[in-house]
Motif scaffolding. Structure first.
Motif, PDB file in Angstrom:
ATOM      1  N   VAL A  31      39.352  37.721  36.818  1.00 49.54           N
ATOM      2  CA  VAL A  31      37.988  37.899  36.454  1.00 49.54           C
ATOM      3  C   VAL A  31      37.752  36.569  35.598  1.00 49.54           C
ATOM      4  O   VAL A  31      36.645  35.725  36.016  1.00 49.54           O
ATOM      5  CB  VAL A  31      37.420  39.105  35.823  1.00 49.54           C
ATOM      6  N   ILE A  32      38.317  36.430  34.655  1.00 50.31           N
ATOM      7  CA  ILE A  32      38.178  35.257  33.674  1.00 50.31           C
ATOM      8  C   ILE A  32      38.310  33.789  34.607  1.00 50.31           C
ATOM      9  O   ILE A  32      37.544  33.017  34.356  1.00 50.31           O
ATOM     10  CB  ILE A  32      38.949  35.097  32.422  1.00 50.31           C
ATOM     11  N   TYR A  47      31.891  37.823  42.077  1.00 52.81           N
ATOM     12  CA  TYR A  47      32.802  38.666  42.741  1.00 52.81           C
ATOM     13  C   TYR A  47      33.370  38.055  44.316  1.00 52.81           C
ATOM     14  O   TYR A  47      34.449  38.319  44.488  1.00 52.81           O
ATOM     15  CB  TYR A  47      31.792  39.931  43.385  1.00 52.81           C
ATOM     16  N   GLN A  48      32.478  37.099  44.654  1.00 50.23           N
ATOM     17  CA  GLN A  48      33.060  36.228  45.915  1.00 50.23           C
ATOM     18  C   GLN A  48      34.307  35.400  45.174  1.00 50.23           C
ATOM     19  O   GLN A  48      35.339  35.009  45.880  1.00 50.23           O
ATOM     20  CB  GLN A  48      31.745  35.467  46.361  1.00 50.23           C
ATOM     21  N   LYS A  49      34.212  34.676  44.199  1.00 52.40           N
ATOM     22  CA  LYS A  49      35.315  33.852  43.569  1.00 52.40           C
ATOM     23  C   LYS A  49      36.297  34.688  43.266  1.00 52.40           C
ATOM     24  O   LYS A  49      37.682  34.238  43.631  1.00 52.40           O
ATOM     25  CB  LYS A  49      34.764  32.930  42.358  1.00 52.40           C
ATOM     26  N   PHE A  50      35.911  35.924  42.819  1.00 53.25           N
ATOM     27  CA  PHE A  50      37.142  36.783  42.457  1.00 53.25           C
ATOM     28  C   PHE A  50      38.166  37.304  43.531  1.00 53.25           C
ATOM     29  O   PHE A  50      39.444  36.950  43.587  1.00 53.25           O
ATOM     30  CB  PHE A  50      36.705  38.005  41.737  1.00 53.25           C
ATOM     31  N   LEU A  59      42.833  42.887  45.844  1.00 58.10           N
ATOM     32  CA  LEU A  59      41.806  43.077  46.769  1.00 58.10           C
ATOM     33  C   LEU A  59      41.008  44.279  46.307  1.00 58.10           C
ATOM     34  O   LEU A  59      41.504  45.476  46.445  1.00 58.10           O
ATOM     35  CB  LEU A  59      41.937  43.103  48.043  1.00 58.10           C
ATOM     36  N   ILE A  60      39.654  44.354  45.793  1.00 61.26           N
ATOM     37  CA  ILE A  60      38.894  45.699  45.351  1.00 61.26           C
ATOM     38  C   ILE A  60      37.474  45.779  45.954  1.00 61.26           C
ATOM     39  O   ILE A  60      37.396  44.595  46.171  1.00 61.26           O
ATOM     40  CB  ILE A  60      38.995  45.757  43.919  1.00 61.26           C
ATOM     41  N   PHE A  65      34.774  46.492  41.407  1.00 58.40           N
ATOM     42  CA  PHE A  65      34.325  45.298  40.576  1.00 58.40           C
ATOM     43  C   PHE A  65      33.571  45.563  39.487  1.00 58.40           C
ATOM     44  O   PHE A  65      33.805  44.992  38.390  1.00 58.40           O
ATOM     45  CB  PHE A  65      34.124  44.185  41.736  1.00 58.40           C
ATOM     46  N   LYS A  66      32.294  46.091  39.864  1.00 58.17           N
ATOM     47  CA  LYS A  66      31.540  46.288  38.843  1.00 58.17           C
ATOM     48  C   LYS A  66      31.854  47.483  37.718  1.00 58.17           C
ATOM     49  O   LYS A  66      31.842  47.062  36.515  1.00 58.17           O
ATOM     50  CB  LYS A  66      30.124  46.911  39.406  1.00 58.17           C
ATOM     51  N   ARG A  67      32.850  48.113  38.208  1.00 51.05           N
ATOM     52  CA  ARG A  67      33.363  48.964  36.963  1.00 51.05           C
ATOM     53  C   ARG A  67      34.478  48.311  36.249  1.00 51.05           C
ATOM     54  O   ARG A  67      34.499  48.397  34.918  1.00 51.05           O
ATOM     55  CB  ARG A  67      34.313  50.250  37.893  1.00 51.05           C
TER      56      ARG A  67
END
Length: 220
Positions: A31-32, A47-50, A59-60, A65-67
């Protein structure tokens, strides 16, 4: 279904369910990394970059991802903001802070003491991290003292009271990460005797500082 998600799932790559501490650490680092050189990023773009960075190992779904973002917010790694009426996230730490492993409460505070707040041209200057640390520590002390006094009669040596205070603080933190409404509803239902105190401290200090204070209470 997101196109990247569908392609990778078709290739048979497992979706990481974050069952282990190591899994969570890897995802938080990704994420960072997804911020790149940016300090602030739109949630959808992040999210797309992640997905591009982590597709081969973690992959989630967007919901998960929001969580993850909310959990990282609770830890003080990132904070939510808004730009052009769209939800954004601002990173508060750099990658090497996570690569050394999960921070203890003392290490967590040290990060704030040693680093200057990053300010962009689109933001107004904010208070130094030392002030945030001082505020969160004082808020933690206030919350703990208030719960001990009003819920447990000030019984400092009662291990049950100490355990329950930590539990309430952790659940309050999680509720506040979701929304102020969820936070106040939790307090109203479970610890109504401190409802007015919590309303006041939230109004005066703001969500971010209260979340950090609750984290300190639950972790001590």
């Amino acid at each position: 279904m997101n196109l990247i998600y569908a392609v990778v799932e078709y290739q048979g790559l497992a979706v990481n369910d974050m069952n282990t501490k190591e899994d969570r650490s890897i995802i938080e680092q990704d994420v960072i990394r997804a911020f790149g050189s940016s300090i602030i990023e739109f949630e959808a773009v992040l999210y797309q970059k992640f997905l591009m960075i982590s597709a081969t190992h973690s992959l989630i779904s967007e919901k998960d991802f929001k969580r993850i973002l909310n959990d990282m917010h609770a830890k003080g790694y990132i904070t939510p903001t808004e730009f052009q009426q769209r939800r954004c996230w601002k990173r508060q730490i750099v990658l090497e802070d996570l690569e050394i492993g999960e921070l203890t409460p003392d290490e967590f505070e040290q990060v704030f003491k040693e680093r200057d707040l990053i300010v962009t041209a689109t933001e107004t200057p904010v208070r130094p991290r030392e002030r945030i640390v001082s505020n969160s520590s004082s808020i933690a002390e206030f919350i703990e003292t208030t719960m001990l006094k009003k819920l447990y009669g000030g019984r400092l040596s009662d291990p049950t009271a100490t355990k329950n205070i930590k539990k309430h603080a952790d659940l309050m933190r999680k509720a506040l990460c979701n929304s102020e409404r969820d936070f106040l509803e939790y307090v109203r239902r479970n610890t109504p005797l401190i409802l007015e105190d919590m309303k006041q401290i939230l109004r005066e200090k703001g969500e971010d500082v209260v979340i950090l204070g609750l984290r300190l209470v639950s972790a001590v």
